[in-house]
Structure formats: structure tokens, C-alpha cells
Enzyme design. Sequence first.
Site, short mmCIF file in Angstrom:
data_model
loop_
_atom_site.label_atom_id
_atom_site.label_comp_id
_atom_site.label_asym_id
_atom_site.label_seq_id
_atom_site.Cartn_x
_atom_site.Cartn_y
_atom_site.Cartn_z
N GLU A 143 9.55 -3.35 -6.34
CA GLU A 143 9.07 -2.39 -6.98
C GLU A 143 8.92 -2.19 -8.64
O GLU A 143 9.39 -1.08 -9.08
CB GLU A 143 9.46 -0.90 -6.38
CG GLU A 143 9.34 -0.82 -4.89
CD GLU A 143 9.86 0.40 -4.32
OE1 GLU A 143 10.51 1.30 -5.06
OE2 GLU A 143 9.48 0.55 -3.14
N ASN A 183 8.45 -7.89 -3.74
CA ASN A 183 8.12 -6.94 -2.68
C ASN A 183 7.52 -5.58 -3.61
O ASN A 183 8.31 -5.18 -4.49
CB ASN A 183 9.20 -6.53 -1.96
CG ASN A 183 9.21 -5.85 -0.73
OD1 ASN A 183 8.23 -6.29 0.08
ND2 ASN A 183 9.80 -4.78 -0.50
N HIS A 219 3.26 0.72 3.37
CA HIS A 219 3.47 2.22 3.70
C HIS A 219 2.11 2.83 3.39
O HIS A 219 2.05 3.30 2.41
CB HIS A 219 4.70 2.76 2.83
CG HIS A 219 5.96 2.33 2.84
ND1 HIS A 219 6.75 2.33 4.10
CD2 HIS A 219 6.79 1.60 2.19
CE1 HIS A 219 7.88 2.05 4.00
NE2 HIS A 219 7.85 1.42 2.96
N GLU A 247 7.17 -3.33 5.33
CA GLU A 247 7.79 -2.32 5.68
C GLU A 247 6.65 -1.37 6.31
O GLU A 247 6.57 -0.19 5.66
CB GLU A 247 8.29 -1.55 4.21
CG GLU A 247 9.18 -2.61 3.48
CD GLU A 247 9.97 -1.79 2.25
OE1 GLU A 247 9.65 -0.78 2.13
OE2 GLU A 247 10.58 -2.42 1.48
N ASP A 249 4.54 1.02 7.90
CA ASP A 249 4.39 2.56 8.81
C ASP A 249 3.02 3.08 8.40
O ASP A 249 2.47 2.83 7.30
CB ASP A 249 5.66 3.21 8.79
CG ASP A 249 5.96 3.65 7.03
OD1 ASP A 249 5.14 3.42 6.35
OD2 ASP A 249 7.12 3.95 7.07
C1 XIL Z 1 14.29 3.81 2.24
C2 XIL Z 1 15.13 3.88 2.93
O1 XIL Z 1 14.25 3.81 4.44
C3 XIL Z 1 15.50 5.25 3.22
O2 XIL Z 1 16.64 5.24 4.25
C4 XIL Z 1 16.48 5.29 1.83
O3 XIL Z 1 17.23 6.57 1.90
C5 XIL Z 1 15.67 5.18 0.81
O4 XIL Z 1 15.18 3.82 0.82
N1 XIL Z 1 10.45 1.02 -0.28
C6 XIL Z 1 11.61 0.18 -0.15
C7 XIL Z 1 12.72 0.68 0.90
O5 XIL Z 1 11.53 -0.92 -0.59
O6 XIL Z 1 13.94 -0.08 0.40
C8 XIL Z 1 12.85 2.00 0.82
O7 XIL Z 1 13.74 2.25 2.21
C9 XIL Z 1 11.44 2.50 1.45
C10 XIL Z 1 10.51 2.44 0.34
#
Ligand code: XIL
Length: 336
Positions: A143, A183, A219, A247, A249
Site C-alpha cells: 500500500e 501488494n 477488498h 485479500e 472479500d
Molecule cells: C487488517 C487486518 O485484517 C485487521 O485484523 C487489522 O486490525 C488491520 O489490518 N490491507 C492489508 C491487511 O494489507 O494487512 C489489512 O489487514 C487489511 C487491509
Amino acid sequence: MKLIALLLSISTLVNAQDLLKNVVPFRLGASVNPRLLAENEAYRNIASNEFTSMTAENHMKMMLIHPAADRFDFSKGDEIVAFAEKTGKRMHGHTLVWHNQVPQWMKDFQGDQKAWEAMLKNHIQTVVTHYKGRVSGWDVVNESFLDDGSLRPSLWADHIPDYIAKSFQWAHEADPNATLFYNDYGQDGHPKKMQAILDLVADLQKRKIPIHGLGLQMHINVDSKRAEIQEVISKSVQTGLSIHFSELDIAVNPKNNPEYSYEASAQNELFTFVFKAYGAIPAKQQYGITFWNVTDKDSWLRGYFKRPKEYPLLFDETYVKKQGYHTLVNFLQHAK
Ligand code: XIL
């Protein structure tokens, strides 16, 4: 007894065909939480049976793995890796360099550029070396760009010029066999962010910096635009790198409406779209699809974002497969 054993193995065989992991030709992963793995049998069983790749949701991040300047804590990361090994899964490492979940001692760190570089290099190389040969790939940098395509201000950007390239190089030195990823999230709908990432990749490739993969977090939500998602995928594939939906969802209630009642169909269709689009990526670029945790109950959208009426994954809060799971399996079986 023998008959029962035979019947059991036949039913396992039949059911095996209905497992999502068995109808995709690539790795299917989930990020996991070590406490749930240890304490919750239903969670552990799904994590064990349904996936072929594992990511630590939090426990390989700087704050947890490197709590003090002179101390690393690998205990929880090791638990997850041991679980992945025992159940025959690939382990994916997340994440070495990020602006979030940074320990206080790093925020307070004092020193010139050389000292910052030595500190970050030591972090990266100690973690990568610890997991060398056990973790296949790493999200090296996470990020780094804002939606407008500019470099995100962070400790790393502030103190280490060219920190992205340096991080990849340091990680590669520590484990030359690891697949190294950049990522990020939200490239769909943010073309400048997407372009910044593509430019980064082109620049690293031109300079022969070892980058091997792009993690698209995915996401997304039911209002996400398919054409935009497809554009991000197509452009990412053109880099020639491995592509990880890292990731996944799909939020159904992104505005956190307290009256919301779960409606599956738009989500099911979008899951199908995502898997179909991933399936169209050349096989040699398919690192896999990873869900961000296992069940709706364990999703960060409920915990971190405090959205109790959110249902972003394929297992419900009672650890039962949702309709979307079956829709997806059915679609993929017939797509073959
Ligand atoms: C998130 C986790 O899911 C949470 O439990 C934590 O509190 C914060 O981080 N992008 C990412 C992940 O790369 O590491 C993040 O994970 C979600 C967004």
C-alpha cells in the site's frame, strides 16, 4: 467395520469434488488468526480442509513480529506456518514493509538515512531469513500509493529514498527463491493509483530489481464496477508478473446500514465474476486467490471497521458454507 470405512471413504471422495479448492487449478488461500486456529475447532477444520495456501492476517506484520528494536517475536507466525505445513499448504508471507501496524519504537526511531536503511534492512532480512524455505512468497511492500497516484507519506517514504526498490533487493538477498510481491488495494475506480503501480513495476523491471508478483487485494463490494476490476486485472497481467488476489472479500453493506438484511445474489454473482476473471489469467501467472479470513464472523470488516451487519466471505457465522460457496463450485464445475 470395513464396510463403514469404505462408505466413509466413498463419501469423502464424492464430497471432495464439491470442495472449492478442488475445482480451481490454482492455490486457494485464506488469511488466518492463530488464536482462532488454536481455540476454535470449527474454524480450524475449515482452515485445514478448504484451503491450499495460508497467510497470517496480522502476525507477520512489523508491530507483532518485531515488538522492540532488539527483539523479534516469531511465536504466532511460527504457529501458523506449522499449521500450514502440517496440513500441506503453501505459506504466503504478509507483509514486510507497510505504513500501518508499525511498532512504537520504529515510529520513535532517530537516525540519519543510513541508520534508517540499516534498521529496515535488518527487519526485512531477519524476518525473511527466519522463514526462508518455509514461506514461498512475500508481500514485500504494501500500500505505498494514494488514490491520486502519489507516493503515500509514511515513515519509510520520509526517511528512505527509493525505499520500495531497496526493500525488494534486501528481501531477495535474504531468500533468492521467494516470490516477491508488491501488494495494494483499490486500483479499480482509481486509475491514477493503478497507473502509479504499473509505473513502479515497469521502473523496477527496467532496473532489474527483483519483483515477481502483484498482489491485488480485492477488498471489493457489491457496487464495485466489473469493467474497472477487469481493467486492473488485464493491465496487471500485462506486466508478466505473478498475480495474487491476496485479500479477497466482497462487502454487501459498505455503508454500514444497521437495518441491512443479507441478500446473497449480487455477492454470489460478483464472486463468480472474480473467479472467472482469475481463471482467465495465464496459468503460469496464477499465484492464487486468498480470502481475507475464513467466515463472516471473523472478517476484519466486522472487527476493525465495526460493521456488524457485514457478510463478505463464503462461510457464515455458524461456520457453514453459504449459498455463494455452492454457486461458485457449481459454476466452476460446469466451466471446465
Ligand atoms: C487488517 C487486518 O485484517 C485487521 O485484523 C487489522 O486490525 C488491520 O489490518 N490491507 C492489508 C491487511 O494489507 O494487512 C489489512 O489487514 C487489511 C487491509
